[in-house]
Design a protein around this motif. Sequence first.
Motif, PDB file in Angstrom:
ATOM      1  N   TYR A  19      -1.453  -5.400  -8.325  1.00 60.17           N
ATOM      2  CA  TYR A  19      -2.636  -4.535  -8.266  1.00 60.17           C
ATOM      3  C   TYR A  19      -2.232  -3.080  -8.035  1.00 60.17           C
ATOM      4  O   TYR A  19      -2.888  -2.158  -8.529  1.00 60.17           O
ATOM      5  CB  TYR A  19      -3.587  -5.007  -7.178  1.00 60.17           C
ATOM      6  N   GLY A  20      -1.150  -2.866  -7.302  1.00 60.04           N
ATOM      7  CA  GLY A  20      -0.652  -1.510  -7.137  1.00 60.04           C
ATOM      8  C   GLY A  20      -0.210  -0.914  -8.463  1.00 60.04           C
ATOM      9  O   GLY A  20      -0.477   0.261  -8.758  1.00 60.04           O
ATOM     10  N   GLU A  54      -0.565  -8.259  -4.602  1.00 63.07           N
ATOM     11  CA  GLU A  54      -0.834  -6.897  -4.136  1.00 63.07           C
ATOM     12  C   GLU A  54       0.031  -5.878  -4.873  1.00 63.07           C
ATOM     13  O   GLU A  54      -0.447  -4.784  -5.235  1.00 63.07           O
ATOM     14  CB  GLU A  54      -0.588  -6.818  -2.627  1.00 63.07           C
ATOM     15  N   LEU A  79      -9.642  -3.737  -0.974  1.00 65.25           N
ATOM     16  CA  LEU A  79      -9.322  -4.841  -1.876  1.00 65.25           C
ATOM     17  C   LEU A  79      -8.601  -5.959  -1.126  1.00 65.25           C
ATOM     18  O   LEU A  79      -8.848  -7.148  -1.377  1.00 65.25           O
ATOM     19  CB  LEU A  79      -8.448  -4.335  -3.022  1.00 65.25           C
ATOM     20  N   VAL A 115       0.829  -1.216   0.000  1.00 64.97           N
ATOM     21  CA  VAL A 115       0.000   0.000   0.000  1.00 64.97           C
ATOM     22  C   VAL A 115       0.861   1.263   0.000  1.00 64.97           C
ATOM     23  O   VAL A 115       0.630   2.175  -0.806  1.00 64.97           O
ATOM     24  CB  VAL A 115      -0.985  -0.023   1.184  1.00 64.97           C
ATOM     25  N   LEU A 134      -5.041  -1.094  -5.992  1.00 64.99           N
ATOM     26  CA  LEU A 134      -4.789  -1.553  -4.627  1.00 64.99           C
ATOM     27  C   LEU A 134      -5.386  -0.589  -3.602  1.00 64.99           C
ATOM     28  O   LEU A 134      -5.236   0.621  -3.695  1.00 64.99           O
ATOM     29  CB  LEU A 134      -3.284  -1.674  -4.390  1.00 64.99           C
ATOM     30  N   SER A 135      -6.056  -1.193  -2.614  1.00 67.97           N
ATOM     31  CA  SER A 135      -6.643  -0.423  -1.515  1.00 67.97           C
ATOM     32  C   SER A 135      -6.864  -1.361  -0.344  1.00 67.97           C
ATOM     33  O   SER A 135      -6.897  -2.588  -0.513  1.00 67.97           O
ATOM     34  CB  SER A 135      -7.978   0.199  -1.941  1.00 67.97           C
ATOM     35  N   PRO A 136      -7.010  -0.819   0.871  1.00 66.89           N
ATOM     36  CA  PRO A 136      -7.302  -1.684   2.024  1.00 66.89           C
ATOM     37  C   PRO A 136      -8.553  -2.527   1.820  1.00 66.89           C
ATOM     38  O   PRO A 136      -8.600  -3.685   2.239  1.00 66.89           O
ATOM     39  CB  PRO A 136      -7.472  -0.681   3.172  1.00 66.89           C
ATOM     40  N   ALA A 194       2.422   1.834  -3.493  1.00 71.80           N
ATOM     41  CA  ALA A 194       1.381   2.393  -4.371  1.00 71.80           C
ATOM     42  C   ALA A 194       1.750   2.358  -5.851  1.00 71.80           C
ATOM     43  O   ALA A 194       1.478   3.290  -6.599  1.00 71.80           O
ATOM     44  CB  ALA A 194       1.055   3.829  -3.946  1.00 71.80           C
TER      45      ALA A 194
END
Length: 496
Positions: free
Chosen positions: A296-297, A293, A306, A253, A302-304, A256
Amino acid sequence: MLKKVFVSPVPGRSRLRFAARAVLGIGLAVVVCGLAGTSLIGAIIGGLAALLALFTVTDATVRGQAVTTALLPVAGLPVLTAAAALHDLPVARDLTFLAVVGAGVYARRWGPRGHSLGVFAFMTFFIAQFLHATTDRLPEMYAAVLLSVAAAAAVRFGLWCYERRRPAPAVPAPPAGTGLARITTRQAVQATAGAGFALVVGQLVSGDRWYWAVGATWWVFVNTTSRGETLVRGFRRVLGTVVGIGLGFLIAVPVAGAPVSTAVLAAACVFGIFYTAAVSYTWMMLCVTLLAELLYGLLGFLSPGLLALRLAETGVGALGAALAVLFVLPVTTHAVTDVWIQRALHCVHACTAQAAARLAGTEGADPAPRVAELEQLLGRVRLSVAPLVHPLSPMYGRKRRARLVLGLLDDCAREIRGLVAVAADPEASHDARLAAACWRVEAAVEALTGGGTVPARAGGPRAAEPALAHLHDLEHALAELAAPLRSPSGSRLAGA
């Protein structure tokens, strides 16, 4: 667990080489895709195709590995085409996905090659859902898959083919009592049923990320045979995912999608996947989760929320697998464990006979291949009894007996290795007492596997001669195995 992953013996640094080559091969595949002008989507599918080509191909010989690698696009590209063509037809897409699941598992009856092609076909469909593949992207995706498989093959079979310098590993034949064809048919039905449950419930949880649940079900079934093995693997998958998601909040996260940081961390995850795969499914899943993850970033998703969704879908998939193995044509842990233990015991006798023949000067006698086969068989025994020795297993009596059996089988293997080392000495000579000791070992194995009375070890002091000492200790271990292997049916060794 830390000791198992990072301190376990690594013959010939095989795990280190396996992981380092994977990073090199996948990195080359991504670079080649970039130079060919593919988009970020093309680079990602290329990197994942290279990962699968390097991870799933496990034929015994280098030639066999090369043939299987060449066949991967033949299995994957038609599936990719179907997934893209059915992107906007959810019912047809879902039914096709389930058909791919069943066919992929059924293909395991054709050995390592069938397994590799089945995994590649399934993952191609999965990746198409991950990247929301549509028909307009197919040319780019075809190019990415072909280029990446070729790049991975160039590294594996050209630049760094360390397998050429070592003999092909011994691969135990499928046990006759629970034949491979029978097990793969059952597992194909189980996997399809479990994936169907995961697909339906996964779509109720999320209409966009439902395929995570199907993927979780699929990978729980890989390299398992009995319901106990599958349940333990499902638990480890969820555990690895939970820890990986926790790390995702700390690592993925904040990064990013920053290209350089993501590339470095993704390479570390790839190394971790390949380095830990052989010893810890939990650690491997941690690395897989963190890699997903990071991807997805890169894609900007990506997010919490998700990450929480991934955990929920993984739980759905593991539950689907558990329900399938419990209620759909179950294969019991006892049936599988009993067969592998008997195979290991017969191999103990074969090793002893070959070593004795070598000591007697018999031309062509070579116990080394049998010793390698014994190591493979003991690995299968450990896998089959894993549900019983798991820390959360409530069957304490069976856990103690399972650990005792594993310990005694390890004792047998240790004495066999010592005997073979003595037999390899050109100055070692045959002792007439070896024939009697080998006969007693044969009688003990026949009694253990056939239900007869195991003869007691001959009394007297331990022999001074190395070969006889190893044989006498082997007799003792075989005699000790009788009690745990012949527990009453109500408390048998592996009755899960």
